[in-house]
Design a protein around this motif. Structure first.
Motif, PDB file in Angstrom:
ATOM      1  N   GLU A  56       0.826  -1.204   0.000  1.00 29.21           N
ATOM      2  CA  GLU A  56       0.000   0.000   0.000  1.00 29.21           C
ATOM      3  C   GLU A  56       0.862   1.257   0.000  1.00 29.21           C
ATOM      4  O   GLU A  56       1.839   1.357   0.749  1.00 29.21           O
ATOM      5  N   ASP A  57       0.457   2.208  -0.804  1.00 30.92           N
ATOM      6  CA  ASP A  57       1.063   3.543  -0.784  1.00 30.92           C
ATOM      7  C   ASP A  57       0.395   4.309   0.353  1.00 30.92           C
ATOM      8  O   ASP A  57      -0.557   5.067   0.150  1.00 30.92           O
ATOM      9  N   ALA A  58       0.882   4.072   1.562  1.00 36.68           N
ATOM     10  CA  ALA A  58       0.235   4.624   2.753  1.00 36.68           C
ATOM     11  C   ALA A  58       1.185   4.525   3.927  1.00 36.68           C
ATOM     12  O   ALA A  58       2.077   3.673   3.946  1.00 36.68           O
ATOM     13  N   ALA A  59       0.980   5.385   4.917  1.00 32.93           N
ATOM     14  CA  ALA A  59       1.825   5.394   6.110  1.00 32.93           C
ATOM     15  C   ALA A  59       1.533   4.208   7.019  1.00 32.93           C
ATOM     16  O   ALA A  59       2.358   3.836   7.852  1.00 32.93           O
ATOM     17  N   SER A  64      -4.141  -0.414   5.608  1.00 36.21           N
ATOM     18  CA  SER A  64      -5.554  -0.061   5.774  1.00 36.21           C
ATOM     19  C   SER A  64      -6.377  -1.298   6.106  1.00 36.21           C
ATOM     20  O   SER A  64      -6.024  -2.420   5.731  1.00 36.21           O
ATOM     21  N   ALA A  65      -7.497  -1.068   6.798  1.00 32.51           N
ATOM     22  CA  ALA A  65      -8.413  -2.176   7.125  1.00 32.51           C
ATOM     23  C   ALA A  65      -9.023  -2.746   5.854  1.00 32.51           C
ATOM     24  O   ALA A  65      -9.228  -3.958   5.742  1.00 32.51           O
ATOM     25  N   LEU A  66      -9.294  -1.894   4.896  1.00 35.59           N
ATOM     26  CA  LEU A  66      -9.916  -2.379   3.647  1.00 35.59           C
ATOM     27  C   LEU A  66      -9.030  -3.422   2.971  1.00 35.59           C
ATOM     28  O   LEU A  66      -9.474  -4.521   2.634  1.00 35.59           O
ATOM     29  N   VAL A  69     -20.790   1.629   4.864  1.00 36.28           N
ATOM     30  CA  VAL A  69     -20.754   0.570   3.846  1.00 36.28           C
ATOM     31  C   VAL A  69     -19.464   0.708   3.046  1.00 36.28           C
ATOM     32  O   VAL A  69     -19.192   1.756   2.457  1.00 36.28           O
ATOM     33  N   GLU A  70     -18.665  -0.369   3.051  1.00 36.70           N
ATOM     34  CA  GLU A  70     -17.403  -0.340   2.313  1.00 36.70           C
ATOM     35  C   GLU A  70     -17.662  -0.553   0.821  1.00 36.70           C
ATOM     36  O   GLU A  70     -18.425  -1.439   0.446  1.00 36.70           O
TER      37      GLU A  70
END
Ligand code: UGA
Ligand code: MN
Length: 251
Positions: A38-41, A44-46, A249-250
């Motif tokens: 993931e391009d993220a710090a 993610s839960a998703l 809602v995801e």
């Protein structure tokens, strides 16, 4: 050999749809390990729950694109290389955790392309770096290596054909052994537009060493498809009235 499929991914409206489609393609492929970065710090839960429910063997990593290299609002998408730091994170994980003797192949599969199952059969026999055509890329119906007597002698490419390796990310796979033998081989996150693939490959092979697959590069088994950004006009309107779609809602 195992196939390690490395997929950088980032949060946006279509992310889950892209990952569901790709995961369900990969479910059909034997001996596969999906490395999602993931391009993220933080993870993610998703993505975490999607992977947990996918039925695939997977590793979930994350690496944020450096702030100075992140795309700014209004910038065109092509201004900076995408997914470079994430793919480098996966390379680091492979080098930290895998044994050089393990028979395996590494493929960099973006989350939005379209992959034929036959492509994975083709890449599994990669000895150093294998190559094949990619459809719908570079402003052409397809780009491909040109093959004579079983060897790559040039490239059919019209956009920046002077690149050392005028190939899309989807058009090659690398033997794990070779990646581990060249610890300096990585993607250059500052590479000029179109030069990201070459920034890795120049550490690994010469053009003459490339191994053509897909019937001497005569068959298109992967397509550089791109997903349209969904319009959210009505959603934004309803949100202003406090009536937006249920955020629990995801999607
Ligand atoms: C083309 C190539 O197909 C990519 O492999 C290459 O990284 C890119 O150009 C480039 O030169 O940087 P394109 O379709 O324009 O690809 O790129 P995207 O599909 O938008 O992004 C490639 C991958 O990086 C995707 O898996 C995407 O989810 C991921 N990405 C994109 C991020 O992780 N962060 C971002 O900010 C954008
Ligand atoms: Mn893409």
């Amino acid at each position: 050999p195992t196939i390690y499929v490395v997929t950088p991914t980032y949060a946006r409206l279509v992310q889950k749809a892209e990952l569901v489609r790709l995961s369900q393609t990969l479910l059909h492929v034997p001996k596969l390990h999906w490395v999602v970065v993931e391009d993220a710090a933080a993870p993610s839960a998703l993505v975490a729950s999607l992977l947990a429910q996918s039925g695939l063997r997977f590793t979930h990593l994350h690496a944020p694109t450096a702030p100075e290299r992140r795309r700014r609002p209004g910038d065109p998408a092509w201004l900076r290389p995408r997914g470079a730091e994430q793919r480098n994170r996966a390379l680091q994980w492979l080098r930290d955790t895998r044994a050089p003797a393990e028979p395996a192949v590494v493929y960099f599969a973006d989350d939005d392309n379209t992959y034929s199952l036959r492509l994975f059969d083709e890449m599994r026999s990669t000895r150093r770096v294998a190559v094949w055509p990619v459809g719908l890329v570079g402003g052409l119906r397809f780009e491909r290596p040109l093959v004579e007597r079983g060897r790559v002698v040039g490239f059919h490419a019209a956009w920046k054909p002077e690149r050392p390796f005028p190939l899309d990310m989807a058009g090659f796979a690398v033997a794990l052994r070779l990646l581990l033998a060249r610890p300096g081989a990585r993607f250059d996150p500052r590479a000029e537009r179109g030069y990201l693939e070459s920034s890795l490959l120049r550490h690994l092979v010469s053009r003459e060493q490339l191994e053509p697959k897909a019937d001497n590069c005569t068959r298109v088994l992967v397509w550089h498809t791109r997903t349209e950004k969904p319009k959210m006009r009505q959603e934004e309107q309803l949100q202003r009235e406090g009536l937006g779609s249920d955020p629990h809602v995801e999607v």
